[in-house]
Write a protein that holds these residues in place. Sequence first.
Motif, short mmCIF file in Angstrom:
data_model
loop_
_atom_site.label_atom_id
_atom_site.label_comp_id
_atom_site.label_asym_id
_atom_site.label_seq_id
_atom_site.Cartn_x
_atom_site.Cartn_y
_atom_site.Cartn_z
N UNK B 5 -9.37 1.83 4.06
CA UNK B 5 -8.58 2.46 3.02
C UNK B 5 -7.97 3.76 3.52
N UNK B 6 -6.83 4.11 2.94
CA UNK B 6 -6.18 5.38 3.25
C UNK B 6 -5.34 5.80 2.06
N UNK B 7 -4.85 7.04 2.10
CA UNK B 7 -3.96 7.52 1.06
C UNK B 7 -4.58 8.44 0.04
N UNK B 8 -5.90 8.62 0.12
CA UNK B 8 -6.55 9.52 -0.82
C UNK B 8 -6.20 10.97 -0.55
N UNK B 9 -6.59 11.82 -1.48
CA UNK B 9 -6.33 13.25 -1.32
C UNK B 9 -6.42 13.97 -2.63
N UNK B 20 -3.75 2.61 0.17
CA UNK B 20 -3.54 1.42 0.98
C UNK B 20 -4.88 0.94 1.52
N UNK B 21 -4.95 -0.34 1.78
CA UNK B 21 -6.15 -0.94 2.38
C UNK B 21 -5.67 -1.92 3.44
N UNK B 79 -2.54 -2.58 -1.90
CA UNK B 79 -2.15 -1.28 -2.39
C UNK B 79 -2.70 -1.03 -3.80
N UNK B 80 -2.79 0.26 -4.13
CA UNK B 80 -3.06 0.66 -5.51
C UNK B 80 -2.17 1.86 -5.81
#
Lengths: 112, 120
Positions: B5-9, B20-21, B79-80
């Motif tokens: 997973x990515x896109x956190x913050x 994204x995953x 995606x989310x």
Amino acid sequence: EVVMTQSPLSLPVTLGQPASISCRSSQSLVYSDGNTYLIWFHQRPGQSPRRLIYKVSNRDSGVPDRFSGSGSGSDFTLKISSVEAEDVGVYYCMQGAHWPRTFGQGTRVEIK
Amino acid sequence: VQLVESGGGLVQPGGSLRLSCAASGFNLSSYAMHWVRQAPGKGLEWVSVISYDGDIKYYVDSVKGRFTISRDNAKNTLYLQMNSLRPEDTAVYYCARGEGGMTTVTTDYWGQGTLVTVSS
């Protein structure tokens, strides 16, 4: 929404002793295909959940045979026959028979 | 099987974020995929699922109308899209592979998660 209720929420255990966790659902988890969709996960501190058991009693590949799942309808149990140090963490049940999918609150297992 | 997973913050209330995953080690186009979240120090909450072809999507009530799940099988990515974010959306968001038919789909493998913090 199906409510999943686990007990106990905290479980201190002695190494080498058995442990048992209960999970009850507010509705039956038996689907029209005849299967029962109840899963158990284990989450170690700082890690993501790992599935242990699916469809009540089927162990995932690589899961030690000291773990066993049982139950039917809306009443389920996860048993550890002889607790080892690596078994600490939080155990969750999850149902897959109704939308939305729901989890139990989690049972924290710690070594005495 | 690997899910990353990515896109956190950190995002302000009312803001948006897209997670994204990236999937590898299996054929993403054959599996339904889930998002599950975990608020700090709390339990697991299922968020959403999408069928293998993207045609069927389900959401937990608390995110309906704000979150959108999608997938690009050609890019092996889930995606989310999260809009109108609230402080109570603060959590680690996990993607998880689905197992079984869509009506009874559950999860087997999980990613390591990405942290979303909604705060001013």
